[in-house]
Structure formats: structure tokens, C-alpha cells
Design a protein around this motif. Structure first.
Motif, short mmCIF file in Angstrom:
data_model
loop_
_atom_site.label_atom_id
_atom_site.label_comp_id
_atom_site.label_asym_id
_atom_site.label_seq_id
_atom_site.Cartn_x
_atom_site.Cartn_y
_atom_site.Cartn_z
N UNK A 33 -2.89 9.85 18.12
CA UNK A 33 -1.99 10.87 17.56
C UNK A 33 -1.17 10.30 16.39
N UNK A 34 -1.13 11.04 15.30
CA UNK A 34 -0.24 10.68 14.19
C UNK A 34 0.66 11.88 13.90
N UNK A 35 1.94 11.62 13.78
CA UNK A 35 2.90 12.68 13.45
C UNK A 35 3.39 12.43 12.03
N UNK A 36 3.33 13.46 11.20
CA UNK A 36 3.87 13.35 9.84
C UNK A 36 5.26 13.97 9.85
N UNK A 37 6.27 13.15 9.59
CA UNK A 37 7.64 13.67 9.59
C UNK A 37 7.98 14.20 8.20
N UNK A 38 7.88 15.53 8.06
CA UNK A 38 8.12 16.17 6.76
C UNK A 38 9.55 16.66 6.62
N UNK A 39 10.34 16.51 7.68
CA UNK A 39 11.72 17.00 7.67
C UNK A 39 12.62 15.96 6.98
N UNK A 40 13.36 16.36 5.94
CA UNK A 40 14.23 15.38 5.26
C UNK A 40 15.23 14.71 6.20
N UNK A 41 15.55 15.36 7.32
CA UNK A 41 16.50 14.74 8.25
C UNK A 41 15.89 13.58 9.02
N UNK A 42 14.57 13.50 9.06
CA UNK A 42 13.86 12.34 9.64
C UNK A 42 14.21 12.09 11.11
N UNK A 43 14.39 13.16 11.87
CA UNK A 43 14.73 12.96 13.28
C UNK A 43 13.56 12.38 14.07
N UNK A 44 12.34 12.80 13.74
CA UNK A 44 11.17 12.28 14.46
C UNK A 44 11.02 10.78 14.19
N UNK A 45 11.26 10.39 12.93
CA UNK A 45 11.14 8.97 12.58
C UNK A 45 12.19 8.14 13.31
N UNK A 46 13.38 8.73 13.48
CA UNK A 46 14.44 8.01 14.20
C UNK A 46 14.04 7.82 15.68
N UNK A 47 13.44 8.86 16.24
CA UNK A 47 12.96 8.76 17.63
C UNK A 47 11.92 7.64 17.73
N UNK A 48 11.06 7.57 16.72
CA UNK A 48 9.95 6.61 16.76
C UNK A 48 10.46 5.16 16.80
N UNK A 49 11.58 4.91 16.11
CA UNK A 49 12.15 3.55 16.14
C UNK A 49 12.52 3.18 17.58
N UNK A 50 13.14 4.14 18.28
CA UNK A 50 13.52 3.88 19.68
C UNK A 50 12.27 3.76 20.55
N UNK A 51 11.30 4.66 20.31
CA UNK A 51 10.07 4.69 21.08
C UNK A 51 9.35 3.34 20.98
N UNK A 52 9.32 2.80 19.76
CA UNK A 52 8.66 1.51 19.53
C UNK A 52 9.36 0.40 20.31
N UNK A 53 10.71 0.46 20.28
CA UNK A 53 11.46 -0.57 20.99
C UNK A 53 11.12 -0.55 22.48
#
Lengths: 245, 161
Positions: free
Chosen positions: A33-53
Motif C-alpha cells: 500500500x502507498x498513500x499519497x498525501x495531497x493535503x497541504x496540512x500533511x496530517x497523514x505524513x505526520x501519522x506516518x512518522x509515528x507509525x514508523x517509530x
């Protein structure tokens, strides 16, 4: 290799929550699965940082910074941040090259980027809460999707009932369902709603989806059922389009 | 049930505010895990979905769409598009990297002089500029960050020996 957009002209309709929950669930079921975060707020990308940790052992986190996170079920999960109109094409190519399922988290406003994403999708999921504002904006988004299909290039949409009360149907939810039924077969709704639960808010702090915390919880079963319905919908769409071709 | 709860229930057309949360959640029962895993495997194998991006076709479809030219852009004017990730390399449809392009900019003379001096001491002007860009967050790939791409010829090559 389906491309699925989560779209609505309104913010706060549970697009990001749905994308993250369903995306991780698909990966836990063995999907790439790949998610493209197109939202300027980048909430999905922020979640991903935690998810990776949470998922990647501390020693590996720097070395594999840009690699997808491999999950125990054989699947993988990856988020491409900062997707804009200008780099959309290269990001989509990268996502399609790396994953079997591409999910797009779109901004909660009408924009050119939303339209570009919808034109490149197989399915557009339109989450809506039981409110008049959500309903109006969801219908507008569905109308946009209706115009996105061209011969040989089908784009379909489905409404996703989001933040649905766990206690049971209310007068508002019944009214929303009635309004959705009036649209007929053009834009059908998923039968499984995304229920209102605190754990979906916790997810953004902990980096863990309900299925990662307790697979037997009601929230985890909710996401699992939503994901299965999504998979069945994609399979049905493929079969229908094959029959037409 | 309290008067307030009764009023609330009446408004919401439900008299089951006291009912257990599990009742509503029952409709979210997980279907067979095997079914979904099989579907994941089947949909992953299919090659007909995820059609390759045809930019000319996309542009035509954008123009045909009733909202095609009317929607606002979220791009900030004057900003370069950020890379989707450090690993995203602008590639052509065959997956090969695009050839380098020329970038022509005007800089003050003293900047050029300084760059010349730096490049004489180490690396090249290109290397110094890319290194500075990387330092402020530009996702320059390591592969593109070679010190000096110039060929060594003639007497310089002899000196190297």
C-alpha cells in the motif's frame, strides 16, 4: 492495481482517518500500500512518522527512512508526502511502481489537485458525517466524479458514512440515508459506516491503528469490515468493466 | 430516563440512548479474514487497474470536465514544487532518470568570484551550489552530489599521474 481517492470538498469529514485506517488494514491483510498525501496540512505524513517509530526498530529507522514499512502479514505501508499539482504525475508513477494499492488523501477543498486526482482514480470514496453541510459537499464531489468517467476510463464513487453514532440510528442519520437513497445507483454508499470512536482520534497521537492495538476490538472489526467491503467493491467494478469490454 | 434524556431521544428519534454500545457495533462484524486476504491477493495481481498516467490524455480530460478551468490551484505562486519524498526522482515512463537540465541564473559578480575561488580550492561550482541547496532542505540525491564531473585532460592528467 487500484487507485482509490478519498475526497470531499469539506474538511473534517474523516478522509485522513479513513485513508490511514483502511491503508494500514490493507497492508496487514498482505497488500502493498502507498498513500499519497495531497493535503497541504500533511496530517497523514505526520501519522506516518509515528507509525514508523512504532513499526521500525530504532536501529533501522534512519537507514530505511524512505523504504516502505514491512508488516508481519507480508504487506507493506508507505506514505508519499507533499504531493502537489506539479509533482502529482511523478508521485503517482512512484506509488504505482512500488505498491499494488494506491490511496490518495485529498485536501478538503475544491481544487485543481482534487480534480486531477479523481481523473486518475478507479474509485473515489466520499466520506460524510451525518450533517447537512457534509451531505451538500459530498453530493458536489460525487457530481464531479460523475463527469470524470470517459469511454474506456471508468471512475466510480461511493459514499462512506463517517463518524456514525455507535448507539444506533438517529433522526439525522435516517434523513441522511434517505437523501443518499434518492440519488439511486449513481453513487451508492458503502453499507459499513466508520463509527464514531475515540480510538480514531488516539491513532493520530499513538501512530497505531485499532487493528494494531487490539484486533478483536469493535473499532478494529469496523475497519476490517470496511476494508473487506472496499475490496469487494473493487473486485465487482473490475468484473463489471471486464464484462463491458 | 431523565427528562433531558427523553427530550434528547425525541429529537434524535431514538429511545435507545440507554442501549448498550455493542448493539450498534454489531453491524461492524468482521467478515471472513480469508475472503479479504484472497481479494487483496487477486486485486494485487490484476494488471488492468491503476492505468498508467497519460499526461496528454489527462490534460484533455481536465479541459472537458465542466469544472476543468474553474477550480483554484493550491500551488503557491513562485515556489518550486517540492519533491514527494527524498526518494522520488523525476523519471520518465520507462523508469529512467531524466537527463540533467541547464539552469541559467544571474548572480552578483562577487558571488561568481567567490564561487570561482571555492571551485578552484575544491570540487566544482555545481557541487558547491547543490551542497548549499541540500543544506536548506532541497532533496538533492546523493548520486547527483559528485564533487567534480569535469574530465581531466592534457597536462592536468599528466600531473595526476
Amino acid at each position: 492495481m487500484p487507485v482509490i481517492s478519498y475526497a470531499s470538498g469539506k474538511g473534517g469529514s474523516c478522509k485522513t482517518t479513513s485513508v490511514l485506517s483502511v491503508g494500514v488494514e490493507l497492508a496487514m491483510k498482505g497488500g502493498q500500500v502507498a498513500v499519497m498525501d495531497c493535503d497541504p496540512n500533511q496530517h497523514a505524513a505526520k501519522f506516518y512518522k509515528l507509525f514508523r517509530k512504532v513499526q521500525v526498530p530504532a536501529g533501522d529507522s534512519k537507514r530505511n527512512k524512505n523504504a516502505p514499512v514491512e508488516l508481519s502479514g507480508g504487506g507493506s505501508f508507505h506514505i508519499l508526502p507533499d504531493v502537489t499539482e506539479k509533482n502529482f504525475a511523478s508521485a503517482l508513477r512512484e506509488a504505482q511502481g512500488a505498491a499494488a494499492f494506491v490511496l490518495l488523501d485529498l485536501p478538503g477543498v475544491d481544487s485543481k489537485l482534487n480534480l486531477i486526482a479523481q481523473l486518475n482514480s478507479d474509485l473515489v470514496v466520499i466520506p460524510l458525517q451525518p450533517s447537512r453541510m457534509d451531505l451538500d459537499d459530498a453530493f458536489r464531489a460525487a457530481d464531479d466524479v460523475d463527469h470524470a468517467s470517459t469511454p474506456g476510463r471508468y471512475v466510480e464513487s461511493r459514499f462512506l458514512l463517517a463518524r456514525w453514532p455507535v448507539l444506533g440510528e438517529t433522526r439525522t442519520t435516517k434523513h441522511v440515508r434517505k437523501q443518499l437513497e434518492k440519488r439511486g445507483d449513481r453513487n451508492r454508499s458503502f453499507s459499513v459506516p466508520l463509527f464514531e470512536r475515540t480510538i480514531f482520534k488516539e491513532m493520530t497521537f499513538s501512530g497505531k491503528t485499532p487493528g494494531m492495538i487490539d484486533p478483536d476490538s469493535n473499532a478494529a472489526m469496523n475497519i476490517s469490515a470496511m476494508t473487506t467491503e472496499l475490496l469487494q467493491t473493487l473486485d465487482d467494478m473490475n468484473n463489471r468493466h471486464e464484462a463491458v469490454a | 430516563m431523565s427528562t433531558k434524556k427523553k427530550e434528547q431521544a425525541e429529537l434524535l428519534d431514538t429511545d435507545d440512548l440507554d442501549q448498550d454500545e455493542e448493539e450498534g457495533a454489531a453491524s461492524a462484524q468482521s467478515p471472513s479474514e480469508d475472503t479479504s486476504k484472497n481479494l487483496v491477493a487477486r486485486l494485487s495481481r490484476r494488471s488492468d487497474g491503476g492505468k498508467p498516467l497519460d499526461e496528454a490524455d489527462l490534460q484533455a480530460r481536465l479541459e472537458r470536465h465542466p469544472k476543468g478551468g474553474k477550480l483554484p490551484s493550491l500551488e503557491r505562486p513562485g515556489t518550486a514544487p517540492p519533491s514527494p519524498s527524498a526518494t522520488v526522482v523525476d523519471t520518465n515512463p520507462d523508469g529512467e532518470r531524466y537527463a540533467p537540465v541547464n539552469l541559467k541564473i544571474q548572480v552578483p559578480l562577487y558571488v561568481q568570484d567567490w564561487l570561482d575561488q571555492q571551485a578552484k580550492a575544491r570540487g566544482s561550482k555545481r557541487w558547491h551550489i547543490l551542497r548549499a541547496l541540500k543544506a536548506i532542505g532541497c532533496p538533492v540525491e546523493e548520486a547527483d552530489l559528485y564533487e567534480d564531473g569535469r574530465r581531466i585532460r592534457g597536462s592536468a592528467r599528466d600531473r595526476m599521474r
